[in-house]
Write a protein that holds these residues in place. Structure first.
Motif: not given
Length: 328
Positions: A181, A310, A313, A317
């Motif tokens: 990303q 989200q 993501q 992460e």
């Protein structure tokens, strides 16, 4: 099919297009012109009008198949190929204008075309992006009518940003997916500001993001997903996006929870890429026509809601970013 503008080229290309690395080998199957013809014609039948190939795919056989397709169809099909990977050793010093000119002319002969819509430097060493004479060659080739546009295919964000310094670069091809990303942080906005098209390759992380692999999946010895996991043959970022296989499998299990209604994760993974307006097109490959049709399902999916974006993501992460983010 939906279409997007490919930066300064002015081409309106299918947002889901076709990459032909699988057609050309390194995926465990020998090159087959019958299979290539079936995949390529099915793609155009479905509205795909942008085909990405390279002179090293199948030692030129992929280019021949693409050229045969273009000459046999009445539709406008944009052809992008690449040059430079034939250089041995693959070093910056080997990138000489005379050699690159020869590669371009060989590609034209392979495809039996008079002009290439887009020629891309094929993941050259970083040092090449600091050599203006390499980029100037393509102005000459454009004046001669051999190419319409120059693009670059890059491994690293740094290389993409440096390529933007050359005004004749119209496109950047790069790896971008749920597992890679970083390009969205800066490169995307700079490319948009300069009207440079973004072509996304490896959108499914070499198949990991289909959700169909397991720890028991086996790959043949001549499949890059077996022999290049540690970068033995070329940049390991091209194989599973540089993600450790077992780590990738664990992350995919988390993503399956984000998309519980998707038995095949591939369309959702492609739709995720297309949520970024800076992306001009995505070029998943296909070894068989049924894989092509699976990829095309992404065009039918609605926009992903913020909650899913989200959640993707968060998986990145937590599981992926610490391992790959700063490497490319």
């Amino acid at each position: 099919m939906h279409y997007r503008k490919l930066g300064k080229t002015g081409f309106n290309v299918s947002e889901i297009s076709l990459g032909t690395w699988q057609v050309g080998g390194k995926w465990g199957d020998p090159f087959s012109h019958d299979t290539a013809d079936a995949i390529l014609n099915s793609a155009v039948d479905a509205g795909i009008n942008f085909i990405d190939t390279a002179d090293v795919y199948g030692d030129g056989e992929s280019e021949k198949a693409v050229g045969r397709l273009v000459r046999s169809r009445s539709e406008r099909v944009y052809v992008a190929t690449k040059c430079g990977r034939q250089l041995q050793p693959h070093t910056s010093e080997a990138y000489q204008p005379a050699a690159l000119r020869r590669f371009v002319e060989n590609s034209l002969r392979n495809m039996q075309l008079e002009t290439l819509d887009l020629i891309q430097l094929h993941c050259p060493p970083t040092e090449v992006f600091y050599r203006p004479e390499v980029f100037e060659l393509f102005d000459r080739l454009k004046e001669e009518g051999k190419i319409l546009n120059l693009g670059v295919s890059v491994e690293k964000v740094e290389e993409g940003l440096k390529a933007l310094n050359f005004s004749n670069v119209t496109t950047i091809q790069l790896i971008f997916n749920m597992f890679r990303q970083r390009p969205a942080e800066l490169l995307f906005q700079e490319a948009k500001r300069q009207d440079v098209g973004l072509i996304v390759r490896v959108p499914l992380a070499s198949g990991l993001l289909t959700g169909k692999f397991s720890s028991h999946t086996t790959f043949s010895p001549d499949d890059h997903r077996q022999f290049n996991r540690d970068g033995a043959a070329f940049d390991k970022g091209e194989t599973f996006s540089g993600v450790d296989y077992e780590t990738g499998l664990a992350a995919v299990e988390e993503l399956k929870k984000v998309f519980p209604d998707q038995p095949n994760l591939a369309p959702a993974a492609l739709r995720w890429v297309l949520m970024f307006e800076e992306v001009s097109c995505v070029i998943p490959g296909a070894s068989r026509p049924d894989q092509l049709h699976s990829n095309l399902q992404a065009a039918e999916l609605p926009e992903l809601p913020p909650e899913q974006m989200q959640a993707v993501q968060a998986v990145y992460e937590q599981r992926i970013k610490p391992l790959v983010h700063n490497l490319w």
